[in-house]
Write a protein that holds these residues in place. Structure first.
Motif, short mmCIF file in Angstrom:
data_model
loop_
_atom_site.label_atom_id
_atom_site.label_comp_id
_atom_site.label_asym_id
_atom_site.label_seq_id
_atom_site.Cartn_x
_atom_site.Cartn_y
_atom_site.Cartn_z
N LEU A 33 0.82 -1.21 0.00
CA LEU A 33 0.00 0.00 0.00
C LEU A 33 0.85 1.27 0.00
CD1 LEU A 33 -2.89 -0.91 2.48
CD2 LEU A 33 -3.07 -0.57 0.01
N MET A 34 2.10 1.16 0.40
CA MET A 34 3.00 2.32 0.39
C MET A 34 3.64 2.54 -0.97
SD MET A 34 4.82 2.07 4.15
CE MET A 34 5.71 3.62 3.90
N LEU A 35 3.37 1.65 -1.93
CA LEU A 35 3.85 1.87 -3.28
C LEU A 35 3.09 3.03 -3.93
CD1 LEU A 35 4.06 -1.82 -4.56
CD2 LEU A 35 5.97 -0.36 -3.83
N PRO A 36 3.76 3.85 -4.75
CA PRO A 36 3.06 4.97 -5.41
C PRO A 36 1.85 4.54 -6.21
CG PRO A 36 5.44 5.19 -5.66
CD PRO A 36 5.20 3.84 -5.04
N ALA A 37 1.88 3.32 -6.77
CA ALA A 37 0.76 2.85 -7.59
C ALA A 37 -0.50 2.61 -6.77
CB ALA A 37 1.15 1.55 -8.30
N ALA A 38 -0.37 2.47 -5.45
CA ALA A 38 -1.53 2.17 -4.61
C ALA A 38 -2.31 3.41 -4.22
CB ALA A 38 -1.10 1.42 -3.35
N SER A 46 1.59 7.49 3.35
CA SER A 46 2.41 7.51 4.56
C SER A 46 2.31 6.18 5.28
CB SER A 46 1.96 8.65 5.48
OG SER A 46 2.04 9.90 4.81
N PHE A 47 3.23 5.96 6.19
CA PHE A 47 3.29 4.66 6.86
C PHE A 47 2.05 4.38 7.70
CE2 PHE A 47 4.45 2.26 10.75
CZ PHE A 47 4.71 1.04 10.16
N LEU A 48 1.62 5.35 8.51
CA LEU A 48 0.50 5.09 9.42
C LEU A 48 -0.81 4.81 8.69
CD1 LEU A 48 -0.40 4.80 12.33
CD2 LEU A 48 -0.82 7.27 12.41
N PRO A 49 -1.22 5.60 7.68
CA PRO A 49 -2.44 5.24 6.94
C PRO A 49 -2.34 3.88 6.26
CG PRO A 49 -1.85 7.51 6.49
CD PRO A 49 -0.70 6.91 7.25
N ALA A 50 -1.15 3.55 5.73
CA ALA A 50 -0.98 2.25 5.08
C ALA A 50 -1.08 1.12 6.10
CB ALA A 50 0.36 2.19 4.36
N LEU A 51 -0.44 1.29 7.26
CA LEU A 51 -0.50 0.27 8.30
C LEU A 51 -1.91 0.12 8.84
CD1 LEU A 51 0.85 -1.70 10.31
CD2 LEU A 51 1.34 0.28 11.79
N PHE A 52 -2.59 1.24 9.06
CA PHE A 52 -3.95 1.19 9.58
C PHE A 52 -4.88 0.46 8.60
CE2 PHE A 52 -8.11 2.44 10.91
CZ PHE A 52 -8.03 2.77 12.24
N THR A 53 -4.78 0.82 7.32
CA THR A 53 -5.63 0.19 6.30
C THR A 53 -5.31 -1.29 6.14
OG1 THR A 53 -5.75 2.31 5.12
CG2 THR A 53 -6.38 0.33 3.90
N ALA A 54 -4.02 -1.63 6.16
CA ALA A 54 -3.62 -3.03 6.03
C ALA A 54 -4.13 -3.86 7.20
CB ALA A 54 -2.10 -3.14 5.93
N THR A 55 -3.98 -3.34 8.41
CA THR A 55 -4.46 -4.06 9.59
C THR A 55 -5.98 -4.21 9.54
OG1 THR A 55 -2.65 -3.11 10.88
CG2 THR A 55 -4.46 -4.11 12.11
N SER A 56 -6.66 -3.14 9.15
CA SER A 56 -8.11 -3.18 9.08
C SER A 56 -8.60 -4.19 8.04
CB SER A 56 -8.64 -1.78 8.74
OG SER A 56 -10.05 -1.74 8.78
N ALA A 57 -7.87 -4.30 6.91
CA ALA A 57 -8.27 -5.23 5.85
C ALA A 57 -7.96 -6.67 6.24
CB ALA A 57 -7.57 -4.87 4.55
#
Length: 450
Positions: A33-38, A46-57
């Motif tokens: 999710l931290m890749l520009p294509a995502a 950013s790291f926190l939104p990506a981590l939050f979304t990944a954990t939530s998914a």
């Protein structure tokens, strides 16, 4: 040799492998999710939104700190879908396989009892479990996707390709009891559309039942007398909670001018059914929770905490746990020496496990709420508890404050989603494996209670 040693270690200590596997999945999805294509916009997430979304998914929650449609690209949406599918199917199979592994570590009598409650399955049925489980998921999600796609294409003039993708995305989210949506305001724009709301709602219900019960129903759906205690508690408890949730929300919000008040009767009934069902761990909403009355919020918190069935995509302490404790309470009030469900006596060890899981859940919610209030300094108590219970039960409902929480509050929700998704399963497995038998007893004493 190392591979064999690792396999032996996993089989010997299965409860250790599951948290690591989910951590690994969260780490991989976060990196992707931290890749520009995502990201839909320029740059990378950013790291926190990506981590939050990944954990939530992966933990099939559906809470998010960004706008799912606007923040993530199509590639990001595909990642969220795949992560949700892996997390939902994974937790259903892992929970059932852990139960089967635990049964091999118990005595003959307890092993037979556990296999009875899991539909007579054994470790030799692993391939059958995985294939049949995948078939159930495919059939349910495909049916929902086709209905949603047809409705979006024919009624709302979505292009066929976009309608099909939206149907698939929301079908995966519904069956896996995850609440990510590609519509602004979740399902609020479809509050009166039964062709959109009902397939998603029934998908949530189907996903919250669990593989053991689905397998049992497949064999004995015409003969309820043959249902296991697990099936009786799950089906009976689920129907009870669905009715209670529907009637309670309908009564509380009937005249609320900000929710059900302006609608006609059919729309009120549909909206109340959706709002009363989604706290089972669904995560969608057709009415804004931030506009609902305090009594509705209290009801929703209670329903979220209980959650859905064991070995299902739903979270919470589980319907079986809650209603088993209700039978324990009823037996104690009546002075019965045994707790009996469906002409089956419930083992004392199982009663203690249910009590332990429920109290651990209460402790997690209490500590989480206190920390949330300390981190936010201004968030009202019931909204702090709402967010905490929603994360712990992996429900994904929100009062609209998740994205505005400080970093500490968002990190707390990440921890709660992870612990809540795996906590009850790991705790139940560990408690079952930790059963010991003393060859002696201490003298009995009865302290004053109450």
């Amino acid at each position: 040799m190392r591979a064999r040693g690792l396999t032996a270690s996993v089989l010997r200590y299965p409860v250790r492998a599951v948290p690591l596997a989910f951590l690994g999945a969260i780490a991989v999805v976060t990196a992707l999710l931290m890749l520009p294509a995502a990201r839909a916009g320029p740059g990378s997430a950013s790291f926190l939104p990506a981590l939050f979304t990944a954990t939530s998914a992966v933990c099939v929650t559906g809470l998010n700190v960004t706008d799912t449609l606007e923040y993530w690209s199509t590639f990001g949406h595909v990642l969220i879908t795949v992560a949700t599918q892996i997390g939902g199917y994974g937790i259903m199979t892992v929970a059932l396989l852990l139960a089967l592994l635990v049964s091999q570590r118990l005595g003959l009598r307890n092993r037979l009892l556990l296999q009875t409650e899991s539909g007579g399955l054994s470790l030799g049925d692993v391939r059958w479990v995985l294939l049949r489980g995948a078939l159930i998921v495919l059939v349910c999600e495909s049916t929902i996707a086709v209905i949603l796609a047809a409705r979006l294409w024919l009624e709302y003039a979505y292009p066929p390709g976009r309608a099909l993708w939206y149907g698939v995305f929301h079908a995966v989210q519904a069956f896996n009891n995850c609440g990510f949506a590609l519509f602004d305001g979740s399902l609020t724009r479809f509050v009166g559309d039964a062709w959109i709301c009902l397939p998603i709602t029934f998908g949530v219900i189907a996903g919250s039942i669990g593989f053991p019960v689905l397998f049992d129903l497949r064999r004995w759906w015409r003969q309820p007398a043959h249902w296991s205690v697990q099936t009786r508690l799950t089906i009976g408890g689920s129907i009870t909670l669905l009715v209670v949730g529907f009637l309670a929300i309908l009564a509380a919000e009937w005249a609320n001018p900000h929710t059900l008040g302006p609608f006609d009767v059919p729309t009120k009934l549909l909206a109340a059914f959706v709002q009363g069902t989604m706290p089972r761990s669904g995560g969608f909403n057709s009415v804004e929770y931030g506009q609902m009355r305090d009594e509705s919020i209290a009801i929703t918190i209670g329903l979220m905490f209980v959650g859905g069935g064991s070995a299902s995509t739903a979270g919470g302490i589980k319907v079986t746990t809650f209603f088993l404790l209700a039978f324990v309470l009823w037996a104690e009030i009546r002075g019965e020496p045994d707790v009996v469900v469906g002409r089956r006596r419930i083992a004392t060890a199982t009663q203690r496990q249910a009590m332990t899981i429920a109290l651990l859940g209460v402790a997690m919610v209490a500590v989480g709420t206190l920390l949330m209030m300390a981190f936010t300094r201004g968030l009202r108590f019931h909204w702090a508890m709402f967010e905490v219970v929603s994360a712990f039960s992996t429900t994904g409902l929100t009062g609209g404050v998740t994205g505005a929480l400080p970093t500490e509050g968002q990190v707390l929700l990440i921890v709660l989603m992870y612990v809540g998704r795996l906590g009850t399963i790991i705790a139940a497995s560990a408690l079952a494996l930790n059963t010991r038998h003393r060859l002696y007893q201490y003298p009995e004493e009865r302290p004053i209670v109450g």
